[in-house]
Scaffold this active site. Structure first.
Site, PDB file in Angstrom:
ATOM      1  N   LYS A   1      35.361  45.582  37.293  1.00  0.00           N
ATOM      2  CA  LYS A   1      34.426  44.555  36.848  1.00  0.00           C
ATOM      3  C   LYS A   1      33.170  45.232  36.281  1.00  0.00           C
ATOM      4  O   LYS A   1      32.726  46.228  36.841  1.00  0.00           O
ATOM      5  CB  LYS A   1      34.025  43.659  38.023  1.00  0.00           C
ATOM      6  CG  LYS A   1      35.200  42.985  38.731  1.00  0.00           C
ATOM      7  CD  LYS A   1      34.728  42.283  40.010  1.00  0.00           C
ATOM      8  CE  LYS A   1      35.889  41.766  40.836  1.00  0.00           C
ATOM      9  NZ  LYS A   1      35.446  41.134  42.100  1.00  0.00           N
TER      10      LYS A   1
ATOM     11  N   SER B   1      36.142  45.000  44.101  1.00  0.00           N
ATOM     12  CA  SER B   1      35.853  46.315  43.533  1.00  0.00           C
ATOM     13  C   SER B   1      35.946  47.409  44.587  1.00  0.00           C
ATOM     14  O   SER B   1      35.887  48.591  44.259  1.00  0.00           O
ATOM     15  CB  SER B   1      34.452  46.329  42.909  1.00  0.00           C
ATOM     16  OG  SER B   1      34.393  45.449  41.813  1.00  0.00           O
TER      17      SER B   1
ATOM     18  N   ASP C   1      30.205  35.897  43.072  1.00  0.00           N
ATOM     19  CA  ASP C   1      28.764  35.793  43.317  1.00  0.00           C
ATOM     20  C   ASP C   1      27.963  36.715  42.422  1.00  0.00           C
ATOM     21  O   ASP C   1      26.764  36.510  42.237  1.00  0.00           O
ATOM     22  CB  ASP C   1      28.441  36.130  44.776  1.00  0.00           C
ATOM     23  CG  ASP C   1      28.602  37.618  45.064  1.00  0.00           C
ATOM     24  OD1 ASP C   1      27.622  38.256  45.499  1.00  0.00           O
ATOM     25  OD2 ASP C   1      29.707  38.158  44.857  1.00  0.00           O
TER      26      ASP C   1
ATOM     27  N   ASP D   1      36.620  37.000  44.909  1.00  0.00           N
ATOM     28  CA  ASP D   1      35.875  38.222  45.190  1.00  0.00           C
ATOM     29  C   ASP D   1      35.691  38.283  46.705  1.00  0.00           C
ATOM     30  O   ASP D   1      35.764  37.258  47.394  1.00  0.00           O
ATOM     31  CB  ASP D   1      34.523  38.162  44.467  1.00  0.00           C
ATOM     32  CG  ASP D   1      33.607  39.300  44.853  1.00  0.00           C
ATOM     33  OD1 ASP D   1      34.041  40.467  44.780  1.00  0.00           O
ATOM     34  OD2 ASP D   1      32.468  39.018  45.249  1.00  0.00           O
ATOM     35  N   LEU D   2      35.424  39.474  47.237  1.00  0.00           N
ATOM     36  CA  LEU D   2      35.269  39.615  48.694  1.00  0.00           C
ATOM     37  C   LEU D   2      33.802  39.656  49.111  1.00  0.00           C
ATOM     38  O   LEU D   2      33.288  38.741  49.751  1.00  0.00           O
ATOM     39  CB  LEU D   2      36.003  40.861  49.182  1.00  0.00           C
ATOM     40  CG  LEU D   2      35.978  41.113  50.694  1.00  0.00           C
ATOM     41  CD1 LEU D   2      36.692  40.004  51.458  1.00  0.00           C
ATOM     42  CD2 LEU D   2      36.611  42.471  51.013  1.00  0.00           C
ATOM     43  N   ASP D   3      33.104  40.730  48.743  1.00  0.00           N
ATOM     44  CA  ASP D   3      31.717  40.931  49.176  1.00  0.00           C
ATOM     45  C   ASP D   3      30.781  39.948  48.495  1.00  0.00           C
ATOM     46  O   ASP D   3      30.723  39.886  47.263  1.00  0.00           O
ATOM     47  CB  ASP D   3      31.281  42.367  48.885  1.00  0.00           C
ATOM     48  CG  ASP D   3      32.089  43.383  49.671  1.00  0.00           C
ATOM     49  OD1 ASP D   3      31.850  43.508  50.875  1.00  0.00           O
ATOM     50  OD2 ASP D   3      32.978  44.026  49.074  1.00  0.00           O
TER      51      ASP D   3
END
Length: 220
Positions: A140, A109, A165, A11-13
């Site tokens: 997601k 996302s 997260d 995931d990124l953020d």
């Protein structure tokens, strides 16, 4: 505890990038625009595609209003960069994966304009493979994003480790059949007994490559 895998899906953020100040600032402006409280927005949006959150908070809007709001928010989020920063251990971990020639992808996302801005501004190495909002029909917590991420790596879902997260992402990874590492996650984790490893920071893990497999262990 050791995890054995062949590829990594990030995931990124909130996992690689600290974008919380930017995200909450932009969505607060959205809340003012549609008359929804900041708290209600923050309790819902994290880990989900923006278009789905907009639909949730604008149930009576026309498709044109939804589209216009989405484009406005996308432009806002892709141009607000103050406060963006890589999370501890993120750059070092990905550089290590590249040195060992271990396949990895970012599964976010966010849309391409938002994700690429946050990745480049924070110095996160650019992945060979992206899964963004434009790639999927269901975001997601649906498993589709991580199923596609595994496919892009040429691996089975169970051969991949998801780093997440947010609750929506954890559901997505688990339901895709991937192993899941929860990082920077709250104490009230969903499906805690199904998560393979819970860490406070990406600095907490050690990566070792053995033949065609990768071993992840928690530093003690």
């Amino acid at each position: 505890m050791a995890i054995t895998c062949k590829g990594f899906l990030f995931d990124l953020d909130g996992t690689l990038v600290d974008s919380l100040p930017v995200v909450e600032y932009c969505w607060a402006l959205f809340g003012e625009r549609v008359g929804v409280s900041t708290q209600e927005i923050n309790d819902y949006i994290h880990g989900k595609p923006a278009i789905e959150s907009i639909r949730h908070f604008m149930p009576n809007a026309t498709e044109q209003e939804i589209t216009d709001t989405f484009r406005w928010l996308e432009k806002l989020e892709s141009t607000q960069t103050e406060g963006l920063a890589p999370l501890p251990g993120a750059i070092e971990l990905i550089n290590h994966l590249n040195e060992l020639d271990i396949p990895w992808a970012i599964v976010t996302s966010g849309t391409v304009p938002i994700a690429s801005t946050r990745q480049s501004v924070t110095g996160i190495p650019e992945p060979k493979h992206w899964v963004t909002a434009e790639c999927i029909s269901k975001g997601k917590p649906d498993p589709e994003p991580y199923l596609l991420g595994a496919k892009k790596l040429g691996l089975l879902p169970q051969e991949c480790v998801v780093f997440e997260d947010a609750a929506a992402g954890i559901y997505s990874g688990l339901d895709a059949g991937c192993q899941v590492v929860a990082v920077h996650a709250p104490l009230s984790l969903p499906r805690r007994n199904e998560i393979h490893l819970i860490i406070d920071s990406l600095n907490d893990i050690q990566i070792e490559k053995q033949a065609e497999k990768v071993i992840i262990t928690h530093k003690r």
